[in-house]
Scaffold this active site. Structure first.
Site, PDB file in Angstrom:
ATOM      1  CG  HIS A   1      -6.449  -5.403   1.751  1.00  0.00           C
ATOM      2  ND1 HIS A   1      -5.852  -6.283   2.652  1.00  0.00           N
ATOM      3  CD2 HIS A   1      -7.646  -5.053   2.292  1.00  0.00           C
ATOM      4  CE1 HIS A   1      -6.662  -6.447   3.693  1.00  0.00           C
ATOM      5  NE2 HIS A   1      -7.756  -5.722   3.510  1.00  0.00           N
TER       6      HIS A   1
ATOM      7  CG  HIS B   1      -1.961  -1.052   1.209  1.00  0.00           C
ATOM      8  ND1 HIS B   1      -2.885  -1.203   0.196  1.00  0.00           N
ATOM      9  CD2 HIS B   1      -2.219  -2.066   2.084  1.00  0.00           C
ATOM     10  CE1 HIS B   1      -3.665  -2.250   0.438  1.00  0.00           C
ATOM     11  NE2 HIS B   1      -3.275  -2.797   1.587  1.00  0.00           N
TER      12      HIS B   1
HETATM   13  N1  Q9C Z   1     -10.972  -3.373  10.696  1.00  0.00           N
HETATM   14  C1  Q9C Z   1      -2.393  -5.255   4.193  1.00  0.00           C
HETATM   15  O1  Q9C Z   1      -2.981  -6.320   4.123  1.00  0.00           O
HETATM   16  N2  Q9C Z   1      -8.225  -1.848   6.988  1.00  0.00           N
HETATM   17  N3  Q9C Z   1      -3.014  -4.134   4.609  1.00  0.00           N
HETATM   18  C2  Q9C Z   1      -8.509  -2.876   7.943  1.00  0.00           C
HETATM   19  C3  Q9C Z   1      -9.764  -3.480   9.937  1.00  0.00           C
HETATM   20  C4  Q9C Z   1      -6.868  -1.746   6.506  1.00  0.00           C
HETATM   21  C5  Q9C Z   1      -4.398  -4.169   5.018  1.00  0.00           C
HETATM   22  C6  Q9C Z   1      -9.773  -2.640   8.692  1.00  0.00           C
HETATM   23  C7  Q9C Z   1      -6.385  -2.969   5.785  1.00  0.00           C
HETATM   24  C8  Q9C Z   1      -4.959  -2.847   5.331  1.00  0.00           C
HETATM   25  C9  Q9C Z   1      -0.954  -5.148   3.833  1.00  0.00           C
HETATM   26 ZN    ZN Z   2      -4.020  -7.197   2.687  1.00  0.00          ZN
END
Ligand code: Q9C
Ligand code: ZN
Length: 348
Positions: A201, A163
């Site tokens: 993601h 990200h």
């Molecule tokens: N309630 C990676 O997998 N939002 N990043 C999560 C949790 C952010 C994930 C919400 C997710 C980022 C590297």
């Molecule tokens: Zn992820």
């Protein structure tokens, strides 16, 4: 397969992230990597070695100088604001959206923090820079090994990277390890490098970094950004721009997707990589596609990761695996090493 292990990963340990108006315990915890390391040892998977040290100029192929300077000094600036901040993590709360200026670098710390970030879910802690910096060394070391003739190598590191953009952090990521690996392969003389992002993601940072380039092909399978983080990128109509038009391909899939559809989609992504004529592959290896993941919505089972590894091996490319997400902590080691084992069994 050689594993480059980031022995400083646990220096990055956020306490809380913002979620629906409250601060909740971080999902991206040191135990994630501890479980992968334990599983590698349990299966006697191969040598586990520390990374080589690369100097900061290797980072400048991907990240801006002012962003790197900010990250390296952020903790000290934070504590200088108030000595009591030493017991709190750094989290942004203001951002330069659309009609606000992002060309000006404010002196105010909170303002710069917002300029260089995309969400309030990614705490920066005292050891974040040291952990991220050593993680980048792991990705660069793995790329060097693969560029020197190894069939594959694994960068086992956290925080994750996909990200993070050229000049911003977010989504638990600070330095874009997969992008650094791809650029390192280019710098070793490989003309066409593909990045396959299989984290749940969309890898918005990686896509953005290479969006106008024809030498690095980016393709990603992920939860549909209409409903899933990072929301603002990862749609099927993003095909690249300028010289990079035709060198970006996204495969958004609905929440609830299982392995049958996921695997058929992987075949399409791999066909794109083959048509591109890639000479090496970087895999952003997220395991948050797992059925039991607490922040994601696909339904892959542990055995599916063996098949996934075999399918990736069938591309027949020298491959760098870079550890990304995966928050079902007890299973993330089994699932990650299943991919690597499935790959090696099929590659042999
Ligand atoms: N309630 C990676 O997998 N939002 N990043 C999560 C949790 C952010 C994930 C919400 C997710 C980022 C590297
Ligand atoms: Zn992820």
């Amino acid at each position: 397969m050689l594993t480059y292990y980031n022995h400083l990963h646990s220096q990055h340990h956020g306490k809380l992230e913002m979620y629906r108006g409250e601060l909740v315990p971080c999902f991206e915890v040191p135990a994630r990597v501890d479980h992968v390391l334990a599983e590698l040892k349990k299966r006697k998977f191969g040598a586990i070695v520390p990374p080589e040290s690369f100097d900061d100029s290797a980072l400048l192929g991907i990240h801006s100088q002012r962003y790197l300077d900010f990250l390296a000094g952020a903790w000290d600036e934070w504590v200088a604001l108030d000595a009591a901040n030493a017991w709190r993590d750094v989290l942004p709360s203001v951002w330069p959206v659309r009609t606000l200026r992002s060309d000006v670098l404010p002196t105010n710390f909170a303002a710069r923090l917002g300029l260089f970030s995309m969400d309030a879910g990614t705490p920066l802690t005292e050891g974040t820079w040291d952990a991220a910096r050593a993680g980048a060394d792991c990705a660069l070391s793995a790329a060097q090994a693969v560029g020197s003739g190894q069939r594959a190598a694994f960068a086992l590191t956290r925080p994750p990277g996909h990200h993070a953009g050229a000049d911003f952090f977010g989504g638990y990521c600070f330095l874009n390890n997969a992008a650094l690996a791809a650029q390192a392969l280019r710098d070793q003389g490989l003309e066409r490098v593909a990045i396959l992002d299989i984290d749940y993601h969309h890898g918005n940072g990686t896509q953005a970094i290479f969006y106008e380039r024809a030498d690095v092909y980016f393709t990603s399978l992920h939860g549909d950004p209409q409903t899933e983080y990072p929301f603002y990128l990862g749609y099927a109509d993003e095909l690249g721009a300028g010289a990079g038009l035709g060198f970006n391909r996204n495969w958004p899939l609905p929440r609830g997707t299982g392995f049958e559809l996921w695997r058929a989609t992987l075949q399409q992504a791999l066909q794109g990589i083959a048509a591109f004529g890639a000479q090496a592959l970087v895999v952003s290896l997220g395991l948050d596609t797992f059925d039991g993941d607490p922040v994601a919505g696909f339904h892959l089972q542990s055995d599916d990761y063996l098949s996934m590894g075999a399918d990736i091996a069938a591309a027949g490319l020298p491959t760098v695996f870079v550890f990304e997400g995966g928050y079902a902590v007890a299973e993330v080691g089994i699932n990650a090493v299943n991919v690597l084992q499935g790959f090696m069994a099929a590659a042999a």
